[in-house]
Design a protein around this motif. Structure first.
Motif, PDB file in Angstrom:
ATOM      1  N   ASP A 156       0.845  -1.184   0.026  1.00 36.04           N
ATOM      2  CA  ASP A 156      -0.087   0.098   0.049  1.00 36.04           C
ATOM      3  C   ASP A 156       0.986   1.199   0.155  1.00 36.04           C
ATOM      4  O   ASP A 156       0.359   2.366   0.034  1.00 36.04           O
ATOM      5  N   LYS A 157       2.150   1.097  -0.036  1.00 35.95           N
ATOM      6  CA  LYS A 157       2.978   2.265  -0.154  1.00 35.95           C
ATOM      7  C   LYS A 157       3.232   2.787  -1.616  1.00 35.95           C
ATOM      8  O   LYS A 157       3.571   3.883  -1.836  1.00 35.95           O
ATOM      9  N   LEU A 158       2.601   1.885  -2.258  1.00 40.02           N
ATOM     10  CA  LEU A 158       2.697   2.212  -3.860  1.00 40.02           C
ATOM     11  C   LEU A 158       1.549   3.204  -4.135  1.00 40.02           C
ATOM     12  O   LEU A 158       0.357   3.055  -3.788  1.00 40.02           O
ATOM     13  N   ASP A 159       1.848   4.243  -5.088  1.00 42.49           N
ATOM     14  CA  ASP A 159       0.610   5.040  -5.585  1.00 42.49           C
ATOM     15  C   ASP A 159       0.126   4.368  -6.888  1.00 42.49           C
ATOM     16  O   ASP A 159       1.208   4.279  -7.777  1.00 42.49           O
ATOM     17  N   ASP A 193       9.321  -9.215 -16.009  1.00 45.57           N
ATOM     18  CA  ASP A 193       9.672 -10.118 -14.971  1.00 45.57           C
ATOM     19  C   ASP A 193      10.379  -8.878 -13.928  1.00 45.57           C
ATOM     20  O   ASP A 193      10.211  -8.816 -12.656  1.00 45.57           O
ATOM     21  N   VAL A 194      11.467  -7.847 -14.715  1.00 50.31           N
ATOM     22  CA  VAL A 194      12.180  -7.084 -13.917  1.00 50.31           C
ATOM     23  C   VAL A 194      11.303  -6.004 -13.419  1.00 50.31           C
ATOM     24  O   VAL A 194      11.615  -5.654 -12.114  1.00 50.31           O
ATOM     25  N   ILE A 199       8.529  -3.585  -8.389  1.00 51.23           N
ATOM     26  CA  ILE A 199       7.364  -2.995  -7.775  1.00 51.23           C
ATOM     27  C   ILE A 199       7.031  -3.894  -6.314  1.00 51.23           C
ATOM     28  O   ILE A 199       6.638  -3.563  -5.491  1.00 51.23           O
ATOM     29  N   LEU A 200       7.437  -5.336  -6.537  1.00 53.37           N
ATOM     30  CA  LEU A 200       6.986  -6.206  -5.396  1.00 53.37           C
ATOM     31  C   LEU A 200       7.934  -6.052  -4.135  1.00 53.37           C
ATOM     32  O   LEU A 200       7.684  -6.348  -3.102  1.00 53.37           O
ATOM     33  N   GLU A 201       9.210  -5.170  -4.613  1.00 46.13           N
ATOM     34  CA  GLU A 201      10.041  -4.804  -3.575  1.00 46.13           C
ATOM     35  C   GLU A 201      10.001  -3.537  -2.638  1.00 46.13           C
ATOM     36  O   GLU A 201      10.699  -3.248  -1.905  1.00 46.13           O
ATOM     37  N   VAL A 202       9.054  -2.899  -3.351  1.00 50.41           N
ATOM     38  CA  VAL A 202       8.674  -1.624  -2.510  1.00 50.41           C
ATOM     39  C   VAL A 202       8.099  -1.856  -1.146  1.00 50.41           C
ATOM     40  O   VAL A 202       7.222  -2.666  -1.072  1.00 50.41           O
TER      41      VAL A 202
END
Length: 202
Positions: A156-159, A193-194, A199-202
């Motif tokens: 949820d940190k992602l905009d 994949d990259v 975005i999964l590591e945010v």
């Protein structure tokens, strides 16, 4: 030798028009509004008069490119409604998008010119294109990211808007580098994949 039938003449006209359009698409991606009918004729190995017969000015030609591109891009965006988990669907979409651009240079032109805010067009046309891109192509990606966040597939940190801009911008940029090199194949799976891993590591 018997004369050609109406059907044969129609088929020849359609093939020639497609040849003109496909050549113009590539030149439009490179040159934008500097596209010139004479350059299209030369690149398509057709006479200027032949191209002029189909398109007596570049604006009609560019209009057809944009309409073809939007139709193809909007059709691809419909994949975002598939019954699949949001994150998995986003990953699949990022993998498939470059293939759709390879099949339709006009579709890639839409994304490329959208990244430039369609700034080469007159304000009224620019407004129409921006709205069309946002509603049917960009916002479905944003909504998908929002769903992935709500299901805790993404942080949820992602905009959602910033994430969509980053994903699409990175894909457009990477594809642009390879599109000018016919001897190098763009690796859509690797790039997707990259981007997803990022975005999964945010």
């Amino acid at each position: 030798m018997s004369p050609r039938t109406k059907e044969q003449n129609d088929e020849i006209r359609e093939r020639r028009k497609l040849q003109i359009i496909e050549t113009a698409e590539l030149l439009f991606i490179r040159n934008g509004m500097s596209l010139d009918i004479r350059d299209v004729a030369q690149a398509a190995q057709l006479g200027y008069g032949t191209v002029y017969h189909y398109y007596n000015n570049k604006h009609l030609l560019i209009h057809d490119i944009m309409e073809s591109g939007f139709s193809a891009a909007e059709e691809t965006a419909k994949q975002l409604n598939a019954p699949q988990s949001p994150l998995s669907l986003l990953h699949t979409y990022l993998r498939c998008l470059p293939d759709s651009w390879t099949k339709s240079r006009a579709a890639f032109a839409i994304y490329k010119k959208a990244s430039e805010n369609f700034s080469m067009f007159e304000p009224d046309i620019q407004h129409v294109y921006n709205n069309r891109f946002e509603e049917f192509i960009y916002m479905p990606v944003v909504v998908l990211i929002q769903k992935a966040i709500s299901l805790q597939e993404l942080s949820d940190k992602l905009d959602p808007h910033r994430t969509a801009n980053t994903l699409l911008g990175a894909l457009i940029g990477a594809y642009s580098i390879y599109s000018g090199h016919d001897n190098q194949r763009f690796d859509a799976n690797f790039t997707a994949d990259v981007l997803i891993k990022g975005i999964l590591e945010v």
